[in-house]
Scaffold this motif. Structure first.
Motif, PDB file in Angstrom:
ATOM      1  N   GLY A  53      -3.107  57.064  64.372  1.00  0.00           N
ATOM      2  CA  GLY A  53      -2.935  55.787  63.700  1.00  0.00           C
ATOM      3  C   GLY A  53      -1.798  54.991  64.296  1.00  0.00           C
ATOM      4  O   GLY A  53      -0.865  55.553  64.883  1.00  0.00           O
ATOM      5  N   TYR A  54      -1.880  53.671  64.147  1.00  0.00           N
ATOM      6  CA  TYR A  54      -0.853  52.758  64.637  1.00  0.00           C
ATOM      7  C   TYR A  54      -0.306  51.937  63.472  1.00  0.00           C
ATOM      8  O   TYR A  54      -1.075  51.365  62.689  1.00  0.00           O
ATOM      9  CB  TYR A  54      -1.431  51.771  65.654  1.00  0.00           C
ATOM     10  CG  TYR A  54      -2.017  52.369  66.908  1.00  0.00           C
ATOM     11  CD1 TYR A  54      -1.516  53.537  67.466  1.00  0.00           C
ATOM     12  CD2 TYR A  54      -3.077  51.734  67.554  1.00  0.00           C
ATOM     13  CE1 TYR A  54      -2.050  54.065  68.624  1.00  0.00           C
ATOM     14  CE2 TYR A  54      -3.618  52.246  68.724  1.00  0.00           C
ATOM     15  CZ  TYR A  54      -3.104  53.417  69.253  1.00  0.00           C
ATOM     16  OH  TYR A  54      -3.637  53.927  70.401  1.00  0.00           O
ATOM     17  N   THR A  73     -11.712  49.763  71.967  1.00  0.00           N
ATOM     18  CA  THR A  73     -12.250  51.096  71.707  1.00  0.00           C
ATOM     19  C   THR A  73     -13.701  51.196  72.149  1.00  0.00           C
ATOM     20  O   THR A  73     -14.457  50.219  72.116  1.00  0.00           O
ATOM     21  CB  THR A  73     -12.151  51.452  70.213  1.00  0.00           C
ATOM     22  OG1 THR A  73     -12.791  50.435  69.427  1.00  0.00           O
ATOM     23  CG2 THR A  73     -10.698  51.576  69.784  1.00  0.00           C
ATOM     24  N   GLU A 123     -15.471  47.840  70.724  1.00  0.00           N
ATOM     25  CA  GLU A 123     -14.833  47.001  69.712  1.00  0.00           C
ATOM     26  C   GLU A 123     -13.440  46.619  70.185  1.00  0.00           C
ATOM     27  O   GLU A 123     -12.824  47.314  71.001  1.00  0.00           O
ATOM     28  CB  GLU A 123     -14.716  47.730  68.364  1.00  0.00           C
ATOM     29  CG  GLU A 123     -16.028  48.016  67.676  1.00  0.00           C
ATOM     30  CD  GLU A 123     -15.820  48.624  66.298  1.00  0.00           C
ATOM     31  OE1 GLU A 123     -15.042  48.047  65.507  1.00  0.00           O
ATOM     32  OE2 GLU A 123     -16.414  49.681  66.027  1.00  0.00           O
ATOM     33  N   THR A 165      -9.811  45.503  68.277  1.00  0.00           N
ATOM     34  CA  THR A 165      -9.084  45.347  67.021  1.00  0.00           C
ATOM     35  C   THR A 165      -7.748  44.677  67.303  1.00  0.00           C
ATOM     36  O   THR A 165      -6.948  45.183  68.102  1.00  0.00           O
ATOM     37  CB  THR A 165      -8.845  46.718  66.362  1.00  0.00           C
ATOM     38  OG1 THR A 165     -10.110  47.351  66.118  1.00  0.00           O
ATOM     39  CG2 THR A 165      -8.089  46.572  65.053  1.00  0.00           C
ATOM     40  N   THR A 166      -7.508  43.544  66.670  1.00  0.00           N
ATOM     41  CA  THR A 166      -6.261  42.806  66.866  1.00  0.00           C
ATOM     42  C   THR A 166      -5.095  43.565  66.244  1.00  0.00           C
ATOM     43  O   THR A 166      -5.201  44.112  65.144  1.00  0.00           O
ATOM     44  CB  THR A 166      -6.369  41.410  66.233  1.00  0.00           C
ATOM     45  OG1 THR A 166      -7.433  40.693  66.881  1.00  0.00           O
ATOM     46  CG2 THR A 166      -5.073  40.629  66.386  1.00  0.00           C
ATOM     47  N   LEU A 167      -3.968  43.575  66.953  1.00  0.00           N
ATOM     48  CA  LEU A 167      -2.753  44.230  66.477  1.00  0.00           C
ATOM     49  C   LEU A 167      -1.631  43.205  66.394  1.00  0.00           C
ATOM     50  O   LEU A 167      -1.337  42.514  67.367  1.00  0.00           O
ATOM     51  CB  LEU A 167      -2.341  45.363  67.424  1.00  0.00           C
ATOM     52  CG  LEU A 167      -3.364  46.479  67.653  1.00  0.00           C
ATOM     53  CD1 LEU A 167      -2.816  47.485  68.659  1.00  0.00           C
ATOM     54  CD2 LEU A 167      -3.731  47.172  66.345  1.00  0.00           C
ATOM     55  N   THR A 171       0.070  45.385  60.943  1.00  0.00           N
ATOM     56  CA  THR A 171      -1.255  46.002  61.069  1.00  0.00           C
ATOM     57  C   THR A 171      -1.142  47.519  61.040  1.00  0.00           C
ATOM     58  O   THR A 171      -0.281  48.103  61.695  1.00  0.00           O
ATOM     59  CB  THR A 171      -1.933  45.586  62.384  1.00  0.00           C
ATOM     60  OG1 THR A 171      -2.106  44.172  62.413  1.00  0.00           O
ATOM     61  CG2 THR A 171      -3.297  46.257  62.538  1.00  0.00           C
ATOM     62  N   ALA A 196      -3.799  50.504  61.931  1.00  0.00           N
ATOM     63  CA  ALA A 196      -5.121  50.793  62.491  1.00  0.00           C
ATOM     64  C   ALA A 196      -5.185  52.273  62.828  1.00  0.00           C
ATOM     65  O   ALA A 196      -4.179  52.864  63.222  1.00  0.00           O
ATOM     66  CB  ALA A 196      -5.375  49.955  63.742  1.00  0.00           C
ATOM     67  N   TRP A 197      -6.360  52.873  62.674  1.00  0.00           N
ATOM     68  CA  TRP A 197      -6.499  54.284  63.018  1.00  0.00           C
ATOM     69  C   TRP A 197      -7.929  54.570  63.436  1.00  0.00           C
ATOM     70  O   TRP A 197      -8.839  53.792  63.175  1.00  0.00           O
ATOM     71  CB  TRP A 197      -6.063  55.184  61.862  1.00  0.00           C
ATOM     72  CG  TRP A 197      -6.897  55.121  60.625  1.00  0.00           C
ATOM     73  CD1 TRP A 197      -7.919  55.956  60.260  1.00  0.00           C
ATOM     74  CD2 TRP A 197      -6.777  54.164  59.556  1.00  0.00           C
ATOM     75  NE1 TRP A 197      -8.437  55.589  59.048  1.00  0.00           N
ATOM     76  CE2 TRP A 197      -7.750  54.495  58.590  1.00  0.00           C
ATOM     77  CE3 TRP A 197      -5.931  53.064  59.327  1.00  0.00           C
ATOM     78  CZ2 TRP A 197      -7.907  53.757  57.417  1.00  0.00           C
ATOM     79  CZ3 TRP A 197      -6.091  52.330  58.166  1.00  0.00           C
ATOM     80  CH2 TRP A 197      -7.070  52.686  57.226  1.00  0.00           C
ATOM     81  N   PHE A 198      -8.095  55.704  64.108  1.00  0.00           N
ATOM     82  CA  PHE A 198      -9.410  56.067  64.628  1.00  0.00           C
ATOM     83  C   PHE A 198      -9.514  57.583  64.686  1.00  0.00           C
ATOM     84  O   PHE A 198      -8.510  58.300  64.681  1.00  0.00           O
ATOM     85  CB  PHE A 198      -9.647  55.448  66.014  1.00  0.00           C
ATOM     86  CG  PHE A 198      -8.461  55.514  66.928  1.00  0.00           C
ATOM     87  CD1 PHE A 198      -8.208  56.640  67.686  1.00  0.00           C
ATOM     88  CD2 PHE A 198      -7.579  54.443  67.020  1.00  0.00           C
ATOM     89  CE1 PHE A 198      -7.112  56.710  68.521  1.00  0.00           C
ATOM     90  CE2 PHE A 198      -6.478  54.497  67.855  1.00  0.00           C
ATOM     91  CZ  PHE A 198      -6.242  55.636  68.609  1.00  0.00           C
ATOM     92  N   HIS A 208      -9.724  54.801  73.566  1.00  0.00           N
ATOM     93  CA  HIS A 208      -8.892  53.672  73.158  1.00  0.00           C
ATOM     94  C   HIS A 208      -7.973  53.232  74.292  1.00  0.00           C
ATOM     95  O   HIS A 208      -7.450  54.043  75.049  1.00  0.00           O
ATOM     96  CB  HIS A 208      -8.088  53.989  71.897  1.00  0.00           C
ATOM     97  CG  HIS A 208      -7.339  55.284  71.932  1.00  0.00           C
ATOM     98  ND1 HIS A 208      -7.967  56.512  71.863  1.00  0.00           N
ATOM     99  CD2 HIS A 208      -6.008  55.556  72.014  1.00  0.00           C
ATOM    100  CE1 HIS A 208      -7.062  57.476  71.901  1.00  0.00           C
ATOM    101  NE2 HIS A 208      -5.864  56.921  72.005  1.00  0.00           N
TER     102      HIS A 208
END
Length: 239
Positions: A45-46, A57, A64, A66-68, A72, A74-76, A82
């Motif tokens: 995660g971030y 990703t 995809e 994902t804006t950071l 924010t 975000a996790w995967f 990534h």
């Protein structure tokens, strides 16, 4: 860290953290950022603390972006290729890693072209950094492996039908490490779960004795500015 008389002494859930300053080096496609890779048994995660950027990703579901931005989260999950993108040169992230920091301790495979994924020795020769060398030499090596991984990543992005073959190659490369990974999991996340189960059993029985064993921990980074996959890292002790 593992379960003790106090319960579990590690970070909650057996996670680990590091501070990341994402590389601002431009790649062949003009994008500035880190080294594309995946983890095989860990989620990551971030928590974005500064700057602007994105994470690109690749999964079986496709590409995809994902804006950071600051704030924010975000996790995967495992298997997500990534690539961090640093859009303003100032992207800063607190990284949360499952299994006591295993993503920075071996659970990662870079998206190198297929000819570098044939066996562990070939892969290691293409990805190892010269530990102890002057910083300029370490930077050159980190940048070269980033560029090689971007080459493989762009191929996967343009030819997603090749992603399953990359997954299989990655699994073959790490198979010899799985026993050591299991030990880290047992001492970390599994021990944390077992400690919680015991505490719940005690509470259900009306026993609050474990609350008297409470302890407090704090640490400063054990190393600062390490060359990582995605950028420069401030890292903490995870044993």
């Amino acid at each position: 860290m593992a379960a003790t008389a106090h319960g579990f002494d590690g970070l909650p859930g057996g996670v680990a953290v590091s501070h990341l300053s994402v590389y601002d080096w431009p790649a062949a496609d003009g994008v500035c950022g880190g080294t594309p890779h995946l983890h095989l048994s860990c989620s990551e995660g971030y928590v974005v603390t500064g700057g602007q950027g994105a994470v690109q990703t690749l999964t079986a579901s496709g590409y995809e972006r994902t804006t950071l931005s600051p704030g924010t989260v975000a996790w995967f999950t495992p298997g997500t290729v990534h690539r961090l993108v640093n859009e303003d040169g100032a992207l800063r992230i607190v990284v949360l890693m499952q299994n006591s920091g295993l993503p920075e301790a071996g659970d990662a495979v870079l998206t190198l072209p297929p000819e570098y994924l044939t066996d562990p020795d070939t892969y290691a020769a293409a990805t190892a950094l010269p530990t102890g060398a002057p910083e300029a030499d370490q930077e050159r090596a980190a940048r070269a492996r980033r560029d090689l991984a971007v080459e493989g990543y762009l191929r996967l992005r343009d030819h997603p039908e090749e992603l399953p073959a990359f997954h299989r190659a990655a699994a073959r490369l790490v198979r010899h490490r799985v026993d050591s990974w299991r030990k880290r999991w047992e001492a970390g996340a599994a021990a944390a779960t077992a400690a919680t189960a015991e505490q719940l059993d005690r509470l259900a029985a009306g026993d609050a004795g474990h609350l008297a064993d409470a302890v407090v921990h704090s640490e400063l980074p054990a190393a600062r500015g390490k060359f990582g996959m995605c950028g420069r890292l401030d890292v903490y002790r995870t044993d």
